[in-house]
Motif scaffolding. Structure first.
Motif, PDB file in Angstrom:
ATOM      1  N   THR A 512       0.807  -1.229   0.000  1.00 16.92           N
ATOM      2  CA  THR A 512       0.000   0.000   0.000  1.00 16.92           C
ATOM      3  C   THR A 512       0.838   1.276   0.000  1.00 16.92           C
ATOM      4  N   SER A 513       2.148   1.163   0.147  1.00 12.09           N
ATOM      5  CA  SER A 513       2.984   2.355   0.279  1.00 12.09           C
ATOM      6  C   SER A 513       3.020   3.152  -1.023  1.00 12.09           C
ATOM      7  N   THR A 514       2.925   4.490  -0.876  1.00 10.16           N
ATOM      8  CA  THR A 514       3.085   5.413  -2.004  1.00 10.16           C
ATOM      9  C   THR A 514       4.344   6.246  -1.844  1.00 10.16           C
ATOM     10  N   LEU A 515       5.220   5.865  -0.907  1.00  9.54           N
ATOM     11  CA  LEU A 515       6.443   6.613  -0.658  1.00  9.54           C
ATOM     12  C   LEU A 515       7.300   6.640  -1.924  1.00  9.54           C
ATOM     13  N   GLY A 516       7.687   7.850  -2.346  1.00  9.22           N
ATOM     14  CA  GLY A 516       8.485   8.010  -3.545  1.00  9.22           C
ATOM     15  C   GLY A 516       7.690   8.328  -4.789  1.00  9.22           C
ATOM     16  N   GLU A 517       6.361   8.230  -4.722  1.00 11.33           N
ATOM     17  CA  GLU A 517       5.533   8.549  -5.873  1.00 11.33           C
ATOM     18  C   GLU A 517       5.213  10.045  -5.886  1.00 11.33           C
ATOM     19  N   ASP A 518       5.146  10.630  -7.077  1.00 10.52           N
ATOM     20  CA  ASP A 518       4.850  12.055  -7.217  1.00 10.52           C
ATOM     21  C   ASP A 518       3.390  12.338  -6.934  1.00 10.52           C
ATOM     22  N   LEU A 519       3.160  13.451  -6.257  1.00  9.55           N
ATOM     23  CA  LEU A 519       1.813  13.926  -5.985  1.00  9.55           C
ATOM     24  C   LEU A 519       1.487  15.097  -6.899  1.00  9.55           C
ATOM     25  N   GLU A 520       0.201  15.311  -7.126  1.00  9.03           N
ATOM     26  CA  GLU A 520      -0.257  16.432  -7.930  1.00  9.03           C
ATOM     27  C   GLU A 520      -0.819  17.519  -7.017  1.00  9.03           C
TER      28      GLU A 520
END
Length: 716
Positions: A512-520
């Motif tokens: 479930t981790s989103t660490l390192g993904e770009d946010l808008e």
């Protein structure tokens, strides 16, 4: 509970209440920021008058950067005067925001104050712009507000303007839900010696001392404030109350000065230093097996200079530069059983996994944040019907943390803003403005527009129609974290792990981790219909302001963000609708004021269905409602009495946040004596908590629901 009955002699300047017409004219003049007081020659009567005459209508500056009466301003703005804040016995800055319709105030963690307009997340209030004399006050890397370290004393506040609703058209990215503009008193108005002291329940102590001088060529003020509290009485552990290590102790020095070059030019210089400790309880705020309290040591300073000038009565400008630095030193010791710690190491590690052994070391979350900011603003009064404010700004945010960013990083923002006010006839005013901003956080540019039509009736009533859009980009920690811990002072038999990086990405759930993904970016589209009116009664003035809002919040960032779970994403849309009322009735010697806010919020998950479990999807939606109160309001009554006495009664309530309800009634009685060479004041304040349930968290426990505070002061 600890109640102090000490009454300390001190100095304070609390002006006597004036009859309402004169007071309202002072409010109009005080609506200028502290860097533009009425003594400024640029601010002659022709400039701040309406239609050539000095108006009793309150004026605001925050909403568009133009000084406008409430009949012409494109939005709803609450004005809290410093005198009202002090007369009500408000004990700290953030508490004053309970007087604002739709604002929720509380505490999180170990008594860390939070304040937000129209809710959203409890832990990081990243959608509110806070200014002190035009200087951005929220944190550089985390974009939330540290109210405990706010470098402004209550005695130095001239007024607080709260622009309710999106205001990115004037102030850029973080003015997403609203803007709080704290305007301090001019050194011209505080010449002499003042001091103040208050002491009371739960170890509360606040002292203030100020010295200054004023002359035709300029003025200056040097002030010191101490703020101290023991926090809440206890927290719950296993259903039983236990001691709570959650106090704070800060010392704040400020220097403010104005140098008047000539009748059109002046230079303002401001500087301040704040240091102190914010106590954090190991059970409440400790991480990763903490065995000591992770107290936060605070060390901040700021510098600000502003050059103001004008070419004529109808054209003036300013150039402002500021620098601020905030250091936070937070360290604690951990003790993790060796068998649990071994699960964090590679399978072939040489270290023992005996459950009777412990991995003992020190961790830290030290961080230093700084901000350089430059702004050039130009105001042109083309004619009585047409006014234009425009400008450019540049900001550099720097953050340095071995833990959160594995070193040093920077973000840069540049912006262009403008607002035009056009009144073709006496009964209608149009406002149009916007802000274009580029930021390296997302490497994109954004335009935030606003348009409004104000229809004015009988010179005392206005009906406003406002449309605006605002943007908020992810802050540095949301977008570009490099989070890890490097243990120090590691005890045997694990000494070989001294300084080794333990990455948070290895601790969170990879599914479930989103660490390192770009946010808008987040967006809000707001529609407002509001009414402002004044009714002149016999020897009294009744004012009311009613706001209806319908807001769409899209691509909101939600999810969990900590060392065990990282699931934040642009995964929630919100719809907010409601109305707010603010009214006041003022007689000579009497002021009555009431507010009410209603908020209906609906949310939905818009993220990838496969990214989170179904229960976690609903949790992401619920997180953005943790500070969204359906009902909230306040009532205040300030009354002058015989024998130089002044009384006040205030009632605050919020229903409900996290299944809790806040209700408190405050009572204050003050006596002021004015002598030819000095004046002094003595006051007693009682806060009565009407709801026995702890507010916002079961750990926010106040055992005695009657809290007492004594104040004393004198001024030479």
């Amino acid at each position: 509970m600890s109640v102090s009955t000490r009454l300390q002699l001190s100095f304070i300047n609390l002006p006597r209440r004036r009859s309402f017409p004169y007071a309202l004219m002072l409010v109009s003049a005080a609506s200028l920021p502290a860097h533009a007081q009425v003594s400024d020659p640029l601010l002659s009567s022709e400039i701040f008058a309406l239609d050539g005459e000095l108006s009793e209508l309150p004026e605001v500056l925050t909403t568009t950067r133009l000084r406008q009466s409430k009949l012409k301003v494109p939005g709803t703005t609450t004005i809290l005067t410093g005198d009202m804040i002090r007369d009500l016995g408000i004990m700290n800055l953030v508490e004053a925001l309970r007087l604002v319709p739709g604002m929720v105030v509380g505490d999180r963690g170990s008594t860390n104050p939070v304040a937000t307009y129209h809710g959203t997340s409890q832990y990081e209030q990243r959608r509110l712009q806070v200014l002190i004399d035009g200087r951005t006050a929220y944190r550089a890397s985390l974009a939330d507000v540290d109210w405990l370290a706010m470098p402004v004393a209550l005695e130095n506040i001239e007024r607080i303007e709260v622009s309710r609703g999106p205001n990115s058209a004037a102030y850029g990215i973080n003015a997403f839900l609203g803007t709080v503009n704290i305007i301090t008193r001019s050194p011209d108005d505080t010449a002499g010696v003042e001091a103040y002291a208050a002491s009371g329940s739960r170890g509360y102590l606040r002292t203030f001392t100020s010295v200054g001088d004023a002359s035709p060529g300029g003025s200056w003020r040097l002030s010191y404030e101490k703020r101290k509290s023991n926090g809440f009485d206890s927290q719950l552990e296993g259903g039983e109350p236990v001691p709570f290590h959650d106090g704070h102790d800060t010392n704040n020095f400020n220097f403010d000065s104005i140098l008047k070059i000539d009748n059109r030019h002046s230079v303002d210089f401001r500087a301040g230093v704040l240091e102190g400790v914010n106590e954090e309880d190991e059970n409440k705020s400790g991480k990763l097996g903490a065995v000591t309290n992770p107290d936060i040591l605070m060390d901040d300073y700021y510098l600000q200079i502003r050059f103001s000038g004008g070419t004529s009565q109808n054209h003036f400008y300013h150039l402002q530069a500021s620098y601020q630095d905030q250091k936070r030193r937070q360290r604690w010791s951990i003790a993790i059983p060796a068998d649990e710690f071994s699960t964090l190491l590679p399978p072939d590690n040489p270290f023992p996994s005996d459950p009777d052994l412990f991995f003992i070391a020190d961790l830290n979350e030290d961080i230093e944040e700084s901000r350089q900011e430059f702004e050039l603003q130009d105001t042109l009064l083309i004619n009585p019907e047409l006014k234009l404010v425009s400008g450019v700004g540049y900001r550099k945010d720097t953050f340095d943390s071995e833990t959160f960013f594995n070193g040093r990083g920077n973000n840069y923002q540049s912006r262009v803003f403008a607002n035009v006010e056009y009144s073709p006839t006496r009964w209608v005013t149009f406002n149009a403005g916007g802000n274009y901003e580029k930021t390296t956080t997302t490497r994109e540019g954004y335009f935030s527009p606003r348009a409004a039509s104000n229809f004015i009736f009988n010179d005392n009533h206005a009906l406003r129609f406002v449309y605006s859009r605002a943007v908020r980009t992810p802050d540095a920690f949301e977008q570009d974290p490099d989070w890890s811990y490097r243990p120090a002072n590691v005890q045997p038999p694990f000494t070989a792990l001294e300084g080794v990086r333990f990455l948070i990405e290895d601790l969170v759930d990879p599914q479930t981790s989103t660490l390192g993904e770009d946010l808008e970016e987040e967006w809000i589209t707001s529609r407002e219909i509001s009414y402002f009116g004044q009714f002149h009664l016999d020897n009294a003035l009744f004012s009311t302001e009613i706001r209806y809002f319908n807001d769409d919040l899209n691509d909101m960032i939600s999810g969990v963000l900590n060392e065990e779970e990282w699931t934040i994403d642009n995964n929630v849309d919100l719809d907010q609708e409601g109305f707010e009322i603010e009214t006041s009735l003022e007689f000579p010697g009497t002021m009555l004021r009431a507010t009410y806010g209603y908020l209906d919020q609906d949310g939905r998950y818009i993220g990838d269905p496969a990214a989170l479990y179904e229960s976690d999807q609903q949790y992401a939606v619920d997180l953005l409602g943790r500070l969204s109160a359906r009902h909230s309001g306040s009532f205040a009554w300030i009354q002058e009495l015989p024998m130089d006495l002044t009384s006040s009664v205030a009632y605050y309530w919020t229903n409900e946040v996290r299944d809790t309800r806040f209700e408190r009634a405050d009572f204050r009685l003050a006596k002021r004596v004015d002598a030819p060479d000095y004046s002094y004041v003595l006051a007693l304040t009682m806060q009565h908590y009407l709801n026995p349930q702890a507010w916002m968290s079961p750990d926010n426990r106040i055992e005695d629901h009657n809290q007492f505070f004594v104040e004393a002061g004198i001024r030479f």
